[in-house]
Enzyme design. Structure first.
Site, PDB file in Angstrom:
ATOM      1  N   GLU A  25      40.247  51.807  31.063  1.00  9.70           N
ATOM      2  CA  GLU A  25      40.079  53.092  31.723  1.00  9.70           C
ATOM      3  C   GLU A  25      41.452  53.992  31.037  1.00  9.70           C
ATOM      4  O   GLU A  25      42.227  53.308  30.692  1.00  9.70           O
ATOM      5  CB  GLU A  25      40.596  52.923  33.283  1.00  9.70           C
ATOM      6  N   ASN A 172      31.755  56.276  40.105  1.00  9.18           N
ATOM      7  CA  ASN A 172      32.578  55.319  40.646  1.00  9.18           C
ATOM      8  C   ASN A 172      33.082  55.420  41.733  1.00  9.18           C
ATOM      9  O   ASN A 172      33.630  56.672  42.190  1.00  9.18           O
ATOM     10  CB  ASN A 172      33.963  55.312  39.323  1.00  9.18           C
ATOM     11  N   GLU A 173      33.234  54.414  42.761  1.00  9.77           N
ATOM     12  CA  GLU A 173      33.875  54.530  44.036  1.00  9.77           C
ATOM     13  C   GLU A 173      33.687  55.663  44.479  1.00  9.77           C
ATOM     14  O   GLU A 173      34.441  56.278  44.988  1.00  9.77           O
ATOM     15  CB  GLU A 173      35.460  54.170  43.690  1.00  9.77           C
ATOM     16  N   TYR A 239      39.224  43.410  44.545  1.00 17.52           N
ATOM     17  CA  TYR A 239      40.657  43.176  44.044  1.00 17.52           C
ATOM     18  C   TYR A 239      41.341  42.003  44.814  1.00 17.52           C
ATOM     19  O   TYR A 239      41.231  42.049  45.981  1.00 17.52           O
ATOM     20  CB  TYR A 239      41.513  44.338  43.984  1.00 17.52           C
ATOM     21  N   GLU A 296      34.587  45.795  38.818  1.00 12.38           N
ATOM     22  CA  GLU A 296      35.993  45.684  38.821  1.00 12.38           C
ATOM     23  C   GLU A 296      36.370  44.572  39.544  1.00 12.38           C
ATOM     24  O   GLU A 296      36.131  44.575  40.866  1.00 12.38           O
ATOM     25  CB  GLU A 296      36.486  47.008  39.426  1.00 12.38           C
ATOM     26  N   GLN A 345      42.082  44.997  33.895  1.00 13.51           N
ATOM     27  CA  GLN A 345      41.596  45.847  32.870  1.00 13.51           C
ATOM     28  C   GLN A 345      42.161  45.414  31.542  1.00 13.51           C
ATOM     29  O   GLN A 345      42.883  44.723  31.637  1.00 13.51           O
ATOM     30  CB  GLN A 345      41.860  47.187  32.986  1.00 13.51           C
TER      31      GLN A 345
HETATM   32  O1  AHR Z   1      41.377  49.741  38.244  1.00 16.82           O
HETATM   33  C1  AHR Z   1      42.018  50.590  38.723  1.00 16.82           C
HETATM   34  C2  AHR Z   1      41.194  51.398  39.801  1.00 16.82           C
HETATM   35  O2  AHR Z   1      40.763  50.579  40.798  1.00 16.82           O
HETATM   36  C3  AHR Z   1      40.145  52.191  39.292  1.00 16.82           C
HETATM   37  O3  AHR Z   1      40.351  53.361  38.679  1.00 16.82           O
HETATM   38  C4  AHR Z   1      39.394  52.539  40.676  1.00 16.82           C
HETATM   39  O4  AHR Z   1      38.030  52.568  40.279  1.00 16.82           O
HETATM   40  C5  AHR Z   1      39.739  51.249  41.406  1.00 16.82           C
HETATM   41  O5  AHR Z   1      40.183  51.781  42.761  1.00 16.82           O
END
Ligand code: AHR
Length: 492
Positions: A25, A172-173, A239, A296, A345
């Site tokens: 990103e 995205n999101e 995450y 992600e 990432q």
């Molecule tokens: O990976 C960092 C961020 O995490 C991304 O930009 C977003 O999609 C997520 O919340």
């Protein structure tokens, strides 16, 4: 004692190589400095891409690369990132640190990077602040072969031939940074935007709808119900965060034993999330046509002290290697539904493969897991029976081991094993049924301390070494896994 049976006669389909995908990103030093230094840089580069990072990434066989975001994608206007670099618009990266984005890394540079890596591009379009026309024209610019306003413009910018683009994300999101939408609202937007993202010539798109995060099963339900027939993939974000909340995620390197256990427990939680989201998808798509795209995932800690909070720069220890090993095993074991995953990432951001400091570069423990596990890419998944002892400590409970197994095209059986225990080695009986093997080799990634990591001064603190702690008797292996270890065994 942990027991694992591998049934080599029972094949469970192909492990899509895209499970080993990555995500880059426009965030912090991920693209700029981490990948792109520009042609004039004193850091050795090829057409602006730094050579050391390029070579390292090539060695892990990146199958697919997601770009330009993340949250950045829904603020990105692709036309700002084409044409002569000196004329490109400068903008504010409002989401990530409020820094100036000079747009020097744009569509042409990204497509060139993918060609250099031999990776499929996965482009994420702007729904939140972009128009239907803008998204539609991006695809025309990239893939139309013939005379058209966008194809002509591409040629003027130095690229006659259209590119091939397969993977395209429509936002995205969108429940958060991509527009704060309800699932019903986004489902309608998804249908609208994707209609005009055309297949030109023989370029056939695989369209990915913006999906849920964590346990938002309702988002998956609504998207599948309202827009399922219009998508090829639906994303999921998760995450691993050991801390109490988003303001207190915990340090990447300075953590107590209890945080190790919380991290392992939370890494395993993705298994439950995949199972439950897949159950919802099964209701609308029993043939599993729509892929689950975990675009992600990874660890998210507090940023390294003294660094820009908006840059998400974190170190990477043996704990991250275990999270990677466990997660990839889980993805392999769900390969009937999980068709792609992209760790967040690639360089200098979150659970990165590579960290850079100007001209210096180090490989992280996570990088080494991707290198060890690449044998699973496009291999046939093998059926497993796993009896794992449960680890119970510091208020957490999780399986002490994690396993997946596959058969490569050359016939080699590869078994990846993780010991999640930070303090004790563990024994494992591995019974391989169906096929005889006569040769076993192995590699292990481990450390003496739970916060061991590579530094610019000591870049090889953690790296894979040969593994020999096994005995082979009549197709049965007695294996002893060191504490905090990721092992890959290869059987011929
Ligand atoms: O990976 C960092 C961020 O995490 C991304 O930009 C977003 O999609 C997520 O919340």
């Amino acid at each position: 004692m942990n027991k694992v049976i591998v049934n080599t006669d029972v094949k469970q389909g192909t492990i899509n190589k895209n499970i080993y995908g990555h995500f880059a990103e426009h965030l912090g030093r991920g693209i700029y400095e981490g990948i792109w230094v520009g042609e004039e840089s004193s850091i050795p580069n090829t057409n602006g891409v730094r050579n050391d990072v390029l070579e390292a990434l090539k060695a892990i066989d990146i199958p697919v690369l997601r770009w330009p975001g993340g949250c950045f994608a829904d603020e990105y206007h692709w036309k700002d990132g084409i044409g002569p670099r000196e004329n490109r618009k400068r903008m504010v990266n409002t989401h990530w640190g409020g820094v100036t984005e000079n747009n020097h890394f744009g569509t042409h540079e990204f497509m060139m990077l993918c060609e250099m890596l031999g990776a499929e591009p996965y482009i994420c379009g702007n729904v939140g602040s972009g128009t239907v026309q803008e998204m539609s024209e991006w695809m025309e610019y990239l893939t139309f072969d013939g005379e058209s306003p966008m194809a002509n413009w591409r040629a003027e910018n130095g690229r006659d031939e259209p590119w091939k683009v397969k993977y395209f994300g429509v936002g995205n999101e969108n429940w958060g940074c991509g527009g704060n939408m309800s699932p019903e609202f986004y489902a309608n937007f998804y249908k609208l935007y994707q209609t005009y993202v055309r297949n030109y010539g023989d370029n056939k798109l695989y369209k990915i709808a913006g999906g849920a995060h964590d346990d938002d099963y309702n988002w998956t339900e609504v998207l599948m119900r309202e827009a399922g027939p219009h998508m090829d993939g639906l994303s999921l974000h998760y995450y691993t965060i050991p801390g109490k909340n988003w303001n207190n995620k915990g340090s990447a390197t300075d953590f107590a034993e209890g945080e190790w256990d919380t991290t392992m427990q939370r890494a395993f939680y993705i298994d439950e999330l995949i199972t439950k989201h897949a159950t919802v998808m099964d209701k609308y798509d029993p043939d599993k046509r729509v892929g689950m795209i975990i675009d992600e995932w990874g660890t998210w800690f507090d940023v390294e002290p003294g660094t820009n909070p908006g840059f998400l720069y974190q170190q990477n220890t043996i704990r991250d290697a275990l999270v990677a090993g466990v997660s990839l095993n889980i993805f392999n074991n769900h390969s009937d539904r999980v068709q792609m995953a992209n760790i967040a990432q690639t360089v200098n951001v979150l659970q990165a493969m590579i960290l850079t400091d100007q001209e210096k570069m180090i490989l992280t423990p996570t990088y080494h897991v991707f290198e060890m596990y690449k044998v699973h890419q496009n291999a046939e998944r093998l059926a497993l029976d796993v009896e794992a002892e449960t680890v119970q400590q510091n208020g957490q409970a999780f399986p002490g081991i994690s396993v997946s197994a596959s058969k490569a095209q050359d016939g080699t059986i590869n078994i990846s094993l993780c010991n999640l225990e930070k303090a004790s080695k563990t024994k494992l009986s591995l019974d391989v049924r169906g096929e005889q093997f006569s040769h076993v080799s192995g590699r292990v990634l481990t450390a003496d301390k739970m916060n061991e990591h590579n530094t610019f001064e000591q870049p090889e603190n953690i790296k894979p070494i040969d593994f020999k702690s096994f005995k082979n008797e009549e197709n049965k292996l007695d294996v002893e896994l060191p504490p905090m270890s990721v092992v890959v065994l290869s059987l011929n």
